[in-house]
Design a protein around this motif. Structure first.
Motif, PDB file in Angstrom:
ATOM      1  N   GLY A 347       0.829  -1.201   0.000  1.00  0.00           N
ATOM      2  CA  GLY A 347       0.000   0.000   0.000  1.00  0.00           C
ATOM      3  C   GLY A 347       0.857   1.241   0.000  1.00  0.00           C
ATOM      4  N   LYS A 348       1.917   1.198   0.816  1.00  0.00           N
ATOM      5  CA  LYS A 348       2.787   2.356   0.940  1.00  0.00           C
ATOM      6  C   LYS A 348       3.446   2.640  -0.411  1.00  0.00           C
ATOM      7  CE  LYS A 348       4.205   3.054   5.433  1.00  0.00           C
ATOM      8  NZ  LYS A 348       4.750   2.226   6.476  1.00  0.00           N
ATOM      9  N   GLN A 349       3.956   1.577  -1.040  1.00  0.00           N
ATOM     10  CA  GLN A 349       4.700   1.786  -2.278  1.00  0.00           C
ATOM     11  C   GLN A 349       3.792   2.267  -3.401  1.00  0.00           C
ATOM     12  OE1 GLN A 349       7.378  -1.169  -3.545  1.00  0.00           O
ATOM     13  NE2 GLN A 349       8.337  -1.413  -1.570  1.00  0.00           N
ATOM     14  N   LEU A 350       2.514   1.879  -3.346  1.00  0.00           N
ATOM     15  CA  LEU A 350       1.624   2.266  -4.442  1.00  0.00           C
ATOM     16  C   LEU A 350       0.775   3.463  -4.061  1.00  0.00           C
ATOM     17  CD1 LEU A 350       0.503  -1.282  -5.476  1.00  0.00           C
ATOM     18  CD2 LEU A 350       2.164   0.169  -6.611  1.00  0.00           C
ATOM     19  N   GLY A 351       0.103   3.331  -2.922  1.00  0.00           N
ATOM     20  CA  GLY A 351      -0.900   4.317  -2.542  1.00  0.00           C
ATOM     21  C   GLY A 351      -0.314   5.686  -2.290  1.00  0.00           C
ATOM     22  N   THR A 352       0.648   5.761  -1.399  1.00  0.00           N
ATOM     23  CA  THR A 352       1.114   7.084  -1.015  1.00  0.00           C
ATOM     24  C   THR A 352       1.921   7.713  -2.133  1.00  0.00           C
ATOM     25  OG1 THR A 352       2.919   5.963   0.082  1.00  0.00           O
ATOM     26  CG2 THR A 352       1.123   6.731   1.459  1.00  0.00           C
TER      27      THR A 352
END
Lengths: 356, 521
Positions: A347-352
């Motif tokens: 999530g961190k690598q994609l979302g933020t």
């Protein structure tokens, strides 16, 4: 690093937790836990204990591998216990009645053991595939039958012979022995301990590099996804069970070909059940199982020393049980934690990145 | 940013400003602004995983924002729990109903709010009062298990109103309803709107949003993209706001159908595992190269069984399945896959993926006997990884790498991986069951594109979908399935979802576009 942590953390937590439990049990029974653990550790350097631990590790390792193959596809082979016993009797009888050149003789005995183990496991496998009989029930019943069959086969009027007050199968001639590594007064390491190591390597290769291993893993992870992916569930049950039984048949080979050269009334019992616990402890991973087998063997052999300091050595059994229970719990906790962490990472690598 | 709505004067019902949530999930909210005026129906649109649910959980007090403020009716509030939100007049109707079947309507409504009006006659009076505004006509003493889906939803709304909500969050309320029920729900919402209720309507069905909402806020990758007047924008424009790029439509009008038959099903029959009830009865079906044949039907009418029988996961009791003139009726699933059938199962979690295994291992599933992922009895790890990289690139699977477990991906990305896998190895036939169910608009568009491209290359496709727009848009031929039989043919060029809907329920067709098949047994 995260992956390693996920693999190592649970068993370490579980062992610490169960040590704590046993410590409490020791305190309650009035003994000093530090003394007790100290005696167990120092026992390793005494007499043949170290070699005994290694030999025992090899045996446990084979038993646990046999169980692990079934576990990979959620097949509960409780029948390792019976499979190795029947295999041992028949292999000992065959080995004792053959005259073959050295090497070949031992090889034949080993193959017979594997074959008999597989055949004994084939009965519950066929029942499950054709009639849907739960393998837990049938393998437990097969264990009962194995005891009776073994006792029958070593009767004097069948294949057995009476030696002193022990009944045993005819001794396997020296051509069938597998030499060990003598370490003088420290004892002799069974030659077939290396068979255990070899089986471990083979198991790793099978699970990680072959189509069969993949299908086995897929069946265990999700029977429905495996079916949609074209994995034939019945075939997998049959093959996994036969393989499991075949390896189970080898469990007693290190002892029979390396030391006893016969099947007798002192034949060790309970290895199959220990194998279940060790496979759980090692999470079906060849390395993990090796560690579990070593730990089990250490507790078994060093535990003998507890009597010397007035501690009941049954505490070892409590510890083994506590380890297995804590391991199962710890793995589940860590697994959920790891999955959440992984989702967070993705999530961190994609979302933020996208939201910035 | 401006709309004309029946909003009353005074402060807005809800204002979220600068909401940021570093939530340990797939997408965090960052700097979200949302203004909902009193008395309007405000739609919140976004792809799955865009952050809609997180935002609503923040508004409902289930999550706490790291930054930003919430104002309700002009006053700044801090919700520590849903109870605080309810006290401030905010209620939420969840997508999945939370009702006790074995209790009555009244008991369900009163449960947990006994302190408000007691549990007896007084509560009943309040419920009857409120029930009128929700359009619920059943007696409060009726057991919930006897209610249909639409009435259950009304009970859920009733529960929220009973607790004094003036602002109601509806989380994908139409997902469970058939078209007629959706219309009724919308009528109810409009009536309640007149009484001063405010609605926050979460949906990704854009036509519905345009039908009901007074304003639409689009959320993308955790942040609000903008607010629009739904009357002034098209569904397409909205969807493009949601994905941030121009969208293709499912429409595929230029025909690529050839006369080469790829799949021929003859008189296929299947009997229920328990009992003798036929689940499939005399199914005849032909799919040609370059053709998409769509199967319409209310779920549970044999579509699952049809697919699984064609895939060899179930054994047919009657009939034959021929793949390019080769009889595969007796072959197992693997052999059929090897013969060139790709299969997108209806439930990707249960049937499509090994969730704890890395992506590249999921590439192997179903292809374990074929290049490039296997060589004889050995797996070709390097080949599998290389080909997974290809799928990730070609199908825009958003992932940090191919070694992460499948479970770590969002639904849309998981489905793109599955579709990419099933289109690998040059299949001649693709069986796609609900290929875009529960995926976001972006993934949906990509999957449609890939199916269309494969069809243009000569792939035969058997499509099963509950999304009638998808079915009509993609199919060259539509067949309607009812109680295990194919009962009607429809022409996707002229049929409407409503026509299909009535044919699916067996109400008989009213349209020339639906031709009932001979009523023979």
């Amino acid at each position: 690093m995260g992956i390693l942590r996920g693999k190592l953390l649970p068993p370490v937590l579980a062992i610490l937790f169960s040590a704590l439990l046993c410590g409490i049990a020791l305190l309650v029974s009035g003994a000093n836990p530090v003394d007790a653990f100290g005696v167990m550790v120092s026992q390793v350097g005494q007499g043949t204990t170290a070699v005994d631990i290694i030999n025992s590790t090899g045996t446990y390792y084979i038993a646990a591998l046999a169980v692990a193959i079934g576990f990979q596809m959620n097949l509960f082979n409780i029948g390792v216990e019976g499979q190795y016993r029947v295999a041992a009797v028949v292999a000992a009888v065959v080995g004792g009645s053959l005259a073959l050149p050295p090497g070949l003789h031992a090889l034949v005995v080993i193959l017979v053991a594997a074959l008999v183990g597989a055949l004994w496991a084939a009965i519950p496998a066929v029942l499950k595939v054709t009639r849907g009989v739960n393998e837990v029930i049938s393998t437990i019943m097969m264990n009962g039958l194995a005891l009776g069959l073994a006792a029958y086969l070593i009767r004097e009027d069948v294949f057995g012979e009476l030696r002193g007050n022990n009944i045993r199968t005819p001794e396997i001639p020296e051509s069938g022995w597998v030499p060990g590594i003598p370490l003088g007064s420290a004892g002799t390491v069974f030659g077939l301990v290396f068979l255990a190591a070899l089986l471990g390597v083979g198991y790793w290769v099978m699970m990680n590099r072959t189509r069969f291993g993949f299908e086995l893993k897929a069946s265990g992870e999700s029977a429905t996804a495996a079916a949609a992916g074209g994995v034939n569930a019945k075939k997998m049950v049959l093959v996994a069970m036969l393989l499991s039984g075949g390896i189970a048949g080898l469990v007693s080979m290190p002892e029979i070909l390396g030391r006893d050269h016969t099947y007798n009334l002192n034949f060790p019992a309970g290895l199959g059940f220990a194998g279940i616990a060790i496979a759980l402890l090692g999470r079906n991973h060849p390395g993990g199982i090796a560690f579990g087998a070593l730990l089990w063997a250490f507790l078994d052999k060093s535990g003998l020393a507890l009597d010397n300091v007035g501690v009941p050595r049954e505490i070892v059994t409590i510890m083994q049980g506590a380890i297995v229970l804590s391991v199962v719990v710890a793995y589940e906790v860590v697994r959920r934690f790891e999955l959440a962490a992984e989702q967070r990472r993705v999530g961190k690598q994609l979302g933020t990145v996208g939201a910035s | 940013m401006s709309t004309s709505t029946p909003a009353t004067d005074g402060p807005p019902a809800v204002v979220l400003s600068g909401i940021t949530k570093r939530f340990p999930g797939v997408v965090a909210n960052s700097d979200v602004h949302l203004t909902v005026r009193t008395g309007e129906v405000h739609a919140l649109c976004g792809e799955n995983g865009a952050g809609k649910s997180t935002l609503m959980k923040i508004l409902y007090g289930m999550q706490h924002p790291d930054e930003g403020t919430i104002e309700v009716a002009g006053k700044a509030v801090r919700f520590r729990s849903p109870a605080d939100a309810i006290r401030a007049g905010i209620g939420m109707v969840h997508q999945h109903f939370m009702l006790a079947d074995n209790l009555t309507v009244q008991e369900n409504v009163v449960l947990g709010a006994e302190a408000l009006h007691g549990i007896g006659g007084r509560a009943r009076k309040v419920i009857l009062d409120l029930a009128k505004s929700t359009g619920l006509t059943v007696d409060p003493a009726v057991l919930v298990e006897r209610l249909g889906v639409a009435d259950r939803q009304r009970v859920e709304i009733l529960k929220v109103l009973y607790r004094g909500a003036k602002v109601v969050i509806l989380d994908e309320p139409t997902a469970v309803l058939v078209p007629q029920e959706v219309d009724e729900l919308f009528a109810t919402l409009r009536a309640m709107q007149q009484q001063g209720f405010t609605f926050l309507f979460i949906s990704h069905k854009l036509d519905e949003v345009r039908a009901i909402a007074d304003s639409v806020t689009v959320i993308r990758r955790g942040t609000t993209v903008g607010t629009a007047d739904p009357k002034a924008v098209s569904s397409r424009q909205l969807a493009e706001m949601m994905v941030g790029s121009e969208l293709p439509s499912p429409e595929t009008r230029e025909s690529t159908v050839t006369d080469r038959v790829v799949l021929r099903v003859e008189g296929l029959g299947l009997v229920a595992e328990e009992g003798t009830r036929p689940v499939l009865d005399g199914i005849d079906l032909v799919v040609r190269s370059g053709e998409v044949v769509g199967i319409a039907g209310v779920e549970g009418n044999g579509q699952t069984e049809l697919v699984e029988t064609i895939m060899g996961m179930r054994r047919a009791h009657h009939g034959r399945v021929l793949l390019a003139d080769r009889d595969v009726t007796r072959l197992g699933t693997l052999a059929r896959r090897e013969a060139g059938i790709g299969y997108v199962p209806e439930d990707r979690h249960r049937q499509g993926l090994l969730l704890t295994q890395p992506l590249w291992a999921n590439r192997v599933l179903g292809h374990q006997t074929r290049e490039p992922v296997a060589k004889g009895p050995w797996l070709d790890l390097a080949g599998a990884k290389r080909d997974t990289e290809r799928i990730v690139a070609d199908f825009d699977v958003r992932t940090p790498g191919i070694d992460v477990p499948a479970a770590a991906l969002s639904g849309g990305n998981q489905q793109k991986l599955v579709v990419g896998r099933e289109l690998s190895g040059d299949p001649v036939l693709l069986i796609a069951s609900h290929p875009t169910r529960g995926v976001d608009v972006g993934a949906q568009a990509l999957i449609w594109d890939e199916i269309k491209a494969a069809r243009a290359r000569g792939l035969a496709v058997l499509l099963i979908s509950a999304d009638l727009d998808e079915l009509i848009g993609l199919s060259d031929t539509i067949k309607v399935m009812l109680r295990g039989r194919l009962v009607a043919d429809a022409d996707p060029a002229s049929v409407t979802p409503e026509d299909l809907g009535s044919a699916m329920t067996g109400a008989g067709s009213t349209s020339a576009a639906v031709a009932e098949l001979g009523g023979g047994e």
